[in-house]
Design a protein around this motif. Structure first.
Motif: not given
Length: 299
Positions: A282-299
């Motif tokens: 019953a403990s909370p599982l904490v996440y990050e939610g991200i909405v982003a634009r793709k502006r280039g390739p990932l390294g």
């Protein structure tokens, strides 16, 4: 030893099992307030799953027992009266049982993440005045289609599912027929040219990866392959457990995402820290939610 049937109350007899659903450490309104649960965790998908979910009996470990998220489990009543153990990351077994995924993660543990992220994406689209109907999304780790269903609810009609499990594809076709324009069963760390061309033919403008990163389910290399199939200027909608963004992360995601943000390859439009669901204690599982634009390739 288990004590919690359907997530609510102790199972001491068949009568207790049949009446579960009103009280207990996850089910009461007071418990939801105490643990700050995001939403009600009420699944709003196809009515065809309603009867299947209602017929399932699920028992969790004792609330005092603590397990890592990768080792969480429950037991599920079988037709012959016996109980079988299901690890939460044994998705191939869970998807084989109609309604079991929704029963465990929505009805019992209060997950609301797909709806939350679809609404966050819709808000980001509204801020740019982009038409959701023009978005063509690659749903990575698609499972049985819940995220694509939530995206369709906010006006995103074109989704391509990708999952490494044939059981996931079968469950999506069984539970949500016609939802995906195409569903590819493939390992994105070893995508062959024919499969790559099929993805390219969909002219993808968004990537969604919800509740699927880390734990070895989708490695960084698979994420990068999916990312590369999205047009520049497109969208990335993802969730990730906060531990995988910490400095001591060994999964590779912390480095990849932080480098993408610092280089400008990922331009954040919305970012929120939220409770993904409850753990079995019953403990909370904490996440990050991200909405982003793709502006280039990932390294």
């Amino acid at each position: 030893m288990t004590s919690t049937v359907n997530g609510f109350g102790a199972a001491s007899s068949p009568a207790t099992v049949a009446g579960a659903g009103r009280d207990g450490h996850l089910g009461t309104e007071a418990a939801r307030r105490e643990h700050g649960r995001l939403g009600e965790g009420r699944y709003r998908g196809p009515g065809s799953l309603e009867e299947a979910r209602r017929s399932l009996r699920v028992a969790l470990p004792e609330p005092s027992s603590r397990f890592s998220q990768d080792d969480e489990w429950c037991v599920v009543a079988q037709p012959d009266g016996t109980w079988s153990e299901f690890r939460f990351h044994d998705y191939h077994r869970i998807f084989d049982v109609p309604g079991l995924y929704e029963k465990i993660f929505y009805d019992v543990l209060g997950c609301d993440t797909p709806r939350f992220m679809a609404d966050l994406f819709a808000d980001a689209l509204a801020g740019t005045r982009e038409d959701p109907a023009a978005v063509r999304v690659l749903d990575l780790g698609a499972g049985n289609g819940i995220m694509a269903e939530e995206l369709a609810a906010v006006g995103v009609p074109h989704a391509v599912g990708v999952d490494i499990l044939p059981e996931a594809q079968a469950a999506a076709e069984r539970d949500r027929p016609g939802l995906y324009a195409h569903y590819l069963v493939a390992d994105l760390t070893a995508l062959d040219p024919t499969e790559s061309r099929r993805l390219a033919d969909h002219r993808l403008t968004a990537l969604s990866v919800v509740a699927a990163l880390g734990f070895g389910d989708i490695p960084p290399a698979a994420f990068r392959t999916a990312y590369d199939h999205v047009a520049d200027g497109g969208w990335v909608v993802l969730t990730i457990k906060d531990a995988f963004l910490a400095e001591d992360d060994t999964s590779g995601f912390a480095t990849m995402i932080s480098d993408g943000l610092s280089s400008g390859a990922l331009e954040v439009v919305r970012r929120e820290r939220f409770r993904h669901r409850l753990a079995t204690d019953a403990s909370p599982l904490v996440y990050e939610g991200i909405v982003a634009r793709k502006r280039g390739p990932l390294g």
